[in-house]
Design an enzyme around this catalytic site. Structure first.
Site, PDB file in Angstrom:
ATOM      1  N   SER A  47       0.764  -1.266  -0.044  1.00  0.00           N
ATOM      2  CA  SER A  47      -0.096  -0.056  -0.071  1.00  0.00           C
ATOM      3  C   SER A  47       0.928   1.356   0.040  1.00  0.00           C
ATOM      4  O   SER A  47       1.727   1.316  -0.792  1.00  0.00           O
ATOM      5  CB  SER A  47      -0.985   0.069   1.224  1.00  0.00           C
ATOM      6  OG  SER A  47      -2.087   1.077   1.034  1.00  0.00           O
ATOM      7  N   ASP A 161      -5.565  -3.466  -2.207  1.00  0.00           N
ATOM      8  CA  ASP A 161      -4.405  -3.066  -1.410  1.00  0.00           C
ATOM      9  C   ASP A 161      -3.680  -4.224  -0.675  1.00  0.00           C
ATOM     10  O   ASP A 161      -4.251  -5.194  -0.159  1.00  0.00           O
ATOM     11  CB  ASP A 161      -5.202  -2.160  -0.334  1.00  0.00           C
ATOM     12  CG  ASP A 161      -4.413  -1.598   0.488  1.00  0.00           C
ATOM     13  OD1 ASP A 161      -3.036  -2.003   1.080  1.00  0.00           O
ATOM     14  OD2 ASP A 161      -4.572  -0.268   0.828  1.00  0.00           O
TER      15      ASP A 161
END
Length: 273
Positions: A47, A161
């Site tokens: 991320s 993510d």
């Protein structure tokens, strides 16, 4: 008499974790490592940690990384105004173009420091680790916060993510051959506790707290693969972090938190090296 062989320098791997705006603290960790003369031999990122890791691996320019990450707020805000009703609130094409502008057309082989970037295959639920191809593509996939950004379609897969499956990819850094793995965990929600008994009457607060605890314990398990875990202290909730990032100057605050947390662990790191 035989000449003693020089002792090999231990290699260092850093795992930059997920955590949204709190990820600015990664820059403080980088500053602390550099001030102590600690070279980074490999990087794994999830991320926001994928963005920090990719830019550093490519340019090794902390000042430029800080400028892009702490500043450029209008540019970032504009990239979010791309409403989508399919898979997420934000389509994400503008975000991808922004990342491409900052990372250029560079691929993994262009990086000065070997790097791996973690995303999650939403269909299979499996971890996807990027090790080749365009850096911007991998970063865009790893940044795809579910429900906020539409899943990133790549090679027929719906990617989201990296923090969903591996918020602190210390095992990935270890798999790259690092002797000493330093992990940066941004999801220690017990240490940065902002929940009170009074909050238990609020459904949104209870929901957010429950998700935070899920993230806390997943990050804790992922961090177990590291030799040293750096945990910047953050007492703001996620919504406050985003609001204060765009409305106030909290970027330097997060950098200071990252540096302070790294300095706290520095005697342990230097001992291992």
């Amino acid at each position: 008499m035989a000449t003693p062989r020089a002792r090999r320098r231990k290699t260092v791997g850093v795992a930059f974790g997920s955590g949204g705006i709190r990820g600015i603290a990664h820059i403080g960790v980088l500053k602390s490592l550099h001030e102590h003369g600690i070279s980074i031999d490999c990087i794994a990122g999830s991320s926001v940690g994928a963005w920090i890791g990719a830019h550093y691996a490519l340019y090794r320019d902390i000042a430029l990384l800080e400028e892009l990450t702490v500043g450029n707020k209008r540019e970032k805000l504009n990239s979010l105004f791309e409403i989508s009703l399919r898979g997420g609130l934000v389509k994400g094409e503008r975000v991808k173009r922004l990342v491409e502008r900052w990372l250029g057309d560079s691929d993994f082989e262009s990086a000065h420091v070997p790097i791996r970037i973690v995303a999650c295959d939403l269909v299979t639920g499996e971890q996807t680790v990027f090790s080749s191809g365009k850096l911007a593509t991998a970063v865009r996939a790893s940044l795809s916060v579910p429900s906020i950004f539409a899943p990133f379609m790549h090679d027929g897969r719906a990617l989201v993510d990296g923090g969903i499956v591996n918020p602190v990819p210390a095992d990935v850094a270890r798999g790259m051959g690092a002797d000493v793995v330093i992990a940066v965990n941004l999801d220690n929600f017990v240490r940065g506790d902002v929940f009170t008994p009074h909050d238990s009457a609020s459904i949104p607060r209870v929901t957010n707290r429950s998700v935070d605890l899920l993230r806390h314990y997943l990050a804790q398990r992922c961090s177990a693969h590291a030799d040293v875990v750096i945990e910047p202290l953050n007492t703001r909730d996620e919504l406050s972090n985003w609001k204060n990032y765009f409305l106030n100057d909290i970027g330097m605050e997060h950098i200071r938190l990252g540096m302070a947390a790294a300095e706290e662990k520095m005697p342990e790191i230097l001992r291992l090296l």
